[in-house]
Design a protein around this motif. Structure first.
Motif, PDB file in Angstrom:
ATOM      1  N   GLY A 203       0.783  -1.226   0.000  1.00  7.61           N
ATOM      2  CA  GLY A 203       0.000   0.000   0.000  1.00  7.61           C
ATOM      3  C   GLY A 203       0.812   1.272   0.000  1.00  7.61           C
ATOM      4  O   GLY A 203       1.858   1.361  -0.648  1.00  7.61           O
ATOM      5  N   SER A 204       0.349   2.251   0.737  1.00  7.81           N
ATOM      6  CA  SER A 204       0.786   3.641   0.694  1.00  7.81           C
ATOM      7  C   SER A 204       2.300   3.847   0.679  1.00  7.81           C
ATOM      8  O   SER A 204       3.027   3.320   1.524  1.00  7.81           O
ATOM      9  CB  SER A 204       0.207   4.379   1.903  1.00  7.81           C
ATOM     10  OG  SER A 204       0.809   5.636   2.082  1.00  7.81           O
ATOM     11  N   SER A 205       2.752   4.690  -0.257  1.00  2.54           N
ATOM     12  CA  SER A 205       4.172   5.048  -0.296  1.00  2.54           C
ATOM     13  C   SER A 205       4.550   5.938   0.872  1.00  2.54           C
ATOM     14  O   SER A 205       5.726   6.015   1.251  1.00  2.54           O
ATOM     15  CB  SER A 205       4.512   5.757  -1.619  1.00  2.54           C
ATOM     16  OG  SER A 205       3.829   6.998  -1.726  1.00  2.54           O
ATOM     17  N   SER A 206       3.579   6.639   1.468  1.00  2.10           N
ATOM     18  CA  SER A 206       3.861   7.484   2.631  1.00  2.10           C
ATOM     19  C   SER A 206       4.106   6.652   3.885  1.00  2.10           C
ATOM     20  O   SER A 206       4.933   6.990   4.727  1.00  2.10           O
ATOM     21  CB  SER A 206       2.707   8.453   2.878  1.00  2.10           C
ATOM     22  OG  SER A 206       2.591   9.394   1.844  1.00  2.10           O
ATOM     23  N   VAL A 207       3.368   5.545   4.020  1.00  3.04           N
ATOM     24  CA  VAL A 207       3.513   4.697   5.203  1.00  3.04           C
ATOM     25  C   VAL A 207       4.701   3.748   5.064  1.00  3.04           C
ATOM     26  O   VAL A 207       5.273   3.306   6.069  1.00  3.04           O
ATOM     27  CB  VAL A 207       2.213   3.898   5.438  1.00  3.04           C
ATOM     28  CG1 VAL A 207       2.316   3.046   6.705  1.00  3.04           C
ATOM     29  CG2 VAL A 207       1.009   4.824   5.545  1.00  3.04           C
ATOM     30  N   THR A 208       5.094   3.450   3.830  1.00  5.78           N
ATOM     31  CA  THR A 208       6.127   2.439   3.590  1.00  5.78           C
ATOM     32  C   THR A 208       7.410   2.626   4.399  1.00  5.78           C
ATOM     33  O   THR A 208       7.887   1.661   5.020  1.00  5.78           O
ATOM     34  CB  THR A 208       6.463   2.359   2.088  1.00  5.78           C
ATOM     35  OG1 THR A 208       5.321   1.834   1.382  1.00  5.78           O
ATOM     36  CG2 THR A 208       7.652   1.456   1.821  1.00  5.78           C
ATOM     37  N   PRO A 209       8.017   3.828   4.437  1.00  5.51           N
ATOM     38  CA  PRO A 209       9.289   3.944   5.159  1.00  5.51           C
ATOM     39  C   PRO A 209       9.205   3.577   6.637  1.00  5.51           C
ATOM     40  O   PRO A 209      10.066   2.862   7.151  1.00  5.51           O
ATOM     41  CB  PRO A 209       9.682   5.416   4.964  1.00  5.51           C
ATOM     42  CG  PRO A 209       9.018   5.796   3.690  1.00  5.51           C
ATOM     43  CD  PRO A 209       7.705   5.070   3.712  1.00  5.51           C
ATOM     44  N   VAL A 210       8.179   4.057   7.340  1.00  2.00           N
ATOM     45  CA  VAL A 210       8.071   3.711   8.756  1.00  2.00           C
ATOM     46  C   VAL A 210       7.699   2.239   8.916  1.00  2.00           C
ATOM     47  O   VAL A 210       8.144   1.573   9.857  1.00  2.00           O
ATOM     48  CB  VAL A 210       7.072   4.639   9.490  1.00  2.00           C
ATOM     49  CG1 VAL A 210       5.640   4.375   9.082  1.00  2.00           C
ATOM     50  CG2 VAL A 210       7.235   4.507  10.996  1.00  2.00           C
ATOM     51  N   MET A 211       6.927   1.691   7.977  1.00  2.45           N
ATOM     52  CA  MET A 211       6.594   0.272   8.038  1.00  2.45           C
ATOM     53  C   MET A 211       7.842  -0.592   7.860  1.00  2.45           C
ATOM     54  O   MET A 211       7.990  -1.642   8.514  1.00  2.45           O
ATOM     55  CB  MET A 211       5.554  -0.068   6.971  1.00  2.45           C
ATOM     56  CG  MET A 211       5.068  -1.516   7.022  1.00  2.45           C
ATOM     57  SD  MET A 211       4.297  -1.956   8.618  1.00  2.45           S
ATOM     58  CE  MET A 211       2.772  -0.999   8.516  1.00  2.45           C
ATOM     59  N   GLU A 212       8.738  -0.171   6.987  1.00  2.00           N
ATOM     60  CA  GLU A 212       9.986  -0.920   6.807  1.00  2.00           C
ATOM     61  C   GLU A 212      10.812  -0.913   8.087  1.00  2.00           C
ATOM     62  O   GLU A 212      11.417  -1.933   8.454  1.00  2.00           O
ATOM     63  CB  GLU A 212      10.774  -0.334   5.642  1.00  2.00           C
ATOM     64  CG  GLU A 212      10.134  -0.614   4.289  1.00  2.00           C
ATOM     65  CD  GLU A 212      10.871   0.010   3.129  1.00  2.00           C
ATOM     66  OE1 GLU A 212      10.733  -0.505   2.007  1.00  2.00           O
ATOM     67  OE2 GLU A 212      11.572   1.019   3.339  1.00  2.00           O
ATOM     68  N   LYS A 213      10.838   0.213   8.781  1.00  2.00           N
ATOM     69  CA  LYS A 213      11.569   0.286  10.055  1.00  2.00           C
ATOM     70  C   LYS A 213      10.901  -0.575  11.125  1.00  2.00           C
ATOM     71  O   LYS A 213      11.578  -1.240  11.918  1.00  2.00           O
ATOM     72  CB  LYS A 213      11.670   1.735  10.525  1.00  2.00           C
ATOM     73  CG  LYS A 213      12.498   2.627   9.614  1.00  2.00           C
ATOM     74  CD  LYS A 213      13.935   2.162   9.531  1.00  2.00           C
ATOM     75  CE  LYS A 213      14.783   3.108   8.707  1.00  2.00           C
ATOM     76  NZ  LYS A 213      16.182   2.613   8.555  1.00  2.00           N
ATOM     77  N   LEU A 214       9.583  -0.581  11.153  1.00  2.00           N
ATOM     78  CA  LEU A 214       8.858  -1.442  12.095  1.00  2.00           C
ATOM     79  C   LEU A 214       9.136  -2.912  11.796  1.00  2.00           C
ATOM     80  O   LEU A 214       9.329  -3.722  12.712  1.00  2.00           O
ATOM     81  CB  LEU A 214       7.360  -1.163  12.009  1.00  2.00           C
ATOM     82  CG  LEU A 214       6.878   0.154  12.639  1.00  2.00           C
ATOM     83  CD1 LEU A 214       5.485   0.512  12.136  1.00  2.00           C
ATOM     84  CD2 LEU A 214       6.906   0.065  14.166  1.00  2.00           C
ATOM     85  N   SER A 215       9.172  -3.257  10.515  1.00  2.00           N
ATOM     86  CA  SER A 215       9.441  -4.641  10.114  1.00  2.00           C
ATOM     87  C   SER A 215      10.834  -5.075  10.542  1.00  2.00           C
ATOM     88  O   SER A 215      11.025  -6.192  11.048  1.00  2.00           O
ATOM     89  CB  SER A 215       9.291  -4.782   8.599  1.00  2.00           C
ATOM     90  OG  SER A 215       7.985  -4.465   8.179  1.00  2.00           O
ATOM     91  N   GLU A 216      11.816  -4.202  10.349  1.00  2.00           N
ATOM     92  CA  GLU A 216      13.193  -4.519  10.748  1.00  2.00           C
ATOM     93  C   GLU A 216      13.279  -4.764  12.247  1.00  2.00           C
ATOM     94  O   GLU A 216      13.930  -5.714  12.708  1.00  2.00           O
ATOM     95  CB  GLU A 216      14.133  -3.383  10.342  1.00  2.00           C
ATOM     96  CG  GLU A 216      14.341  -3.236   8.844  1.00  2.00           C
ATOM     97  CD  GLU A 216      15.099  -1.973   8.498  1.00  2.00           C
ATOM     98  OE1 GLU A 216      15.592  -1.285   9.435  1.00  2.00           O
ATOM     99  OE2 GLU A 216      15.211  -1.652   7.295  1.00  2.00           O
ATOM    100  N   ALA A 217      12.639  -3.890  13.021  1.00  2.00           N
ATOM    101  CA  ALA A 217      12.693  -4.015  14.479  1.00  2.00           C
ATOM    102  C   ALA A 217      12.000  -5.292  14.944  1.00  2.00           C
ATOM    103  O   ALA A 217      12.487  -5.982  15.853  1.00  2.00           O
ATOM    104  CB  ALA A 217      12.043  -2.789  15.125  1.00  2.00           C
TER     105      ALA A 217
END
Length: 308
Positions: A203-217
């Protein structure tokens, strides 16, 4: 007809190198600037002449929230909501392209997620309120929207565990560390679950960066879980979650009445920054002025009465 920005490989590399995946929004699908833009950076004079209006593509959650918050979306005679964005607006397909375009255009104006701001563009105050996370949280800066995740009933155990992590104290710290605003100040702690499996998020390109950081953590705590994050737009995120082709959809706006087949969970709050060239002497616009620019009522910078 709206002008579309042409994607070329060199532009993608440049945008990715300059902006990366930043803050609460940003990157992905980088491309070259519109022909009205140019090289990013540099010093610009005060805006004068024709206003170069930049907007996002249809389906973008940032665009959906922007037109709603500024009243650019209006109801027609039949009661249907209509996007009144001027047809002369140049359309950008990501945060990075938007920033590249506005930073290279002395007369440009656009909008991005607040968490993606850097010194290549200048954020304007709106109605006298500065665009900061603190002002969004206090309610002083009112141009703000939720970051949602959406799911269908019967989400998998591992996907639910990841959602529990997002809403925990540890997950909300990741949210704040990446330029977003926590929505669960009294969240409890998360304990690694030992889950295994795969989670697909889209989904959203705006949410993607923080979602990637959440996924890594999360994966650092649960190494047997694989998370795949696919960037597109909010509408695609809703549709994929509803169809079951992803476990979790990312949406950077409120859900529409027609999107009732999925359940939304707010994971963060985000401001939308109205941006101009970094050298512009303009510091503030009123909400009405922003609406006038984006509906085509105000077409030159000389139409803008300076706002204190």
């Amino acid at each position: 007809m709206k002008k579309r920005l042409t994607m070329i490989a060199m532009g993608a590399v440049l945008a990715l190198g300059v902006f990366g995946l930043m803050g609460c929004a940003g990157g992905g699908n980088e491309g070259s600037a519109d022909e009205r833009g140019g090289e990013s950076g540099g010093t610009a004079a005060a805006p004068s002449g024709q206003i170069s209006v930049y907007s996002r593509e249809d389906g973008s959650g940032t665009r959906g929230a922007f037109i709603e918050l500024f009243g650019i979306e209006e109801k027609d005679a039949s009661g249907e909501k209509v996007d009144m964005t001027t047809p002369s607006a140049a359309i950008t397909n990501s945060t990075s392209v938007m920033m590249t375009s506005v930073s290279g255009d002395e007369n440009g104006i656009g909008y991005i997620s607040l968490g993606s701001l850097n010194d290549t563009v200048k954020a304007l105050s709106i109605d006298g309120a500065e665009a900061t996370a603190e002002n969004v949280k206090s309610g002083e800066y009112k141009v703000a929207r939720p970051f949602n995740i959406v799911t269908k009933d019967g989400v998998s155990d591992v996907a639910q565990d990841f959602i529990d992590f997002i809403m925990s104290a540890e997950g909300q710290k990741v949210v704040e560390d990446n330029g977003c605003i926590s929505v669960a100040d009294n969240a409890g702690s998360y304990t690694a679950s030992g889950k295994s499996g795969k989670i697909v998020i889209a989904g959203s390109s705006s949410v993607t960066p923080v979602m990637e950081k959440l996924s890594e953590a999360y994966q650092a705590l649960n190494p047997d879980v694989t998370i795949e994050v696919n960037q597109s737009d909010s509408t695609t995120g809703v549709n994929m979650a509803a169809e079951g082709t992803c476990d979790i959809g990312m949406v950077s706006r409120e859900l529409k009445d027609s999107e009732s087949s999925v359940k939304a969970t707010v994971i963060a709050q985000d401001g939308i920054a109205v941006i101009v060239n970094p050298g512009a002497s303009l510091d503030n616009l009123t909400s009405d002025q922003v609406k006038g620019i984006y509906t085509g009522e105000l077409t030159t910078w000389e139409d803008i009465v300076p706002s204190a």
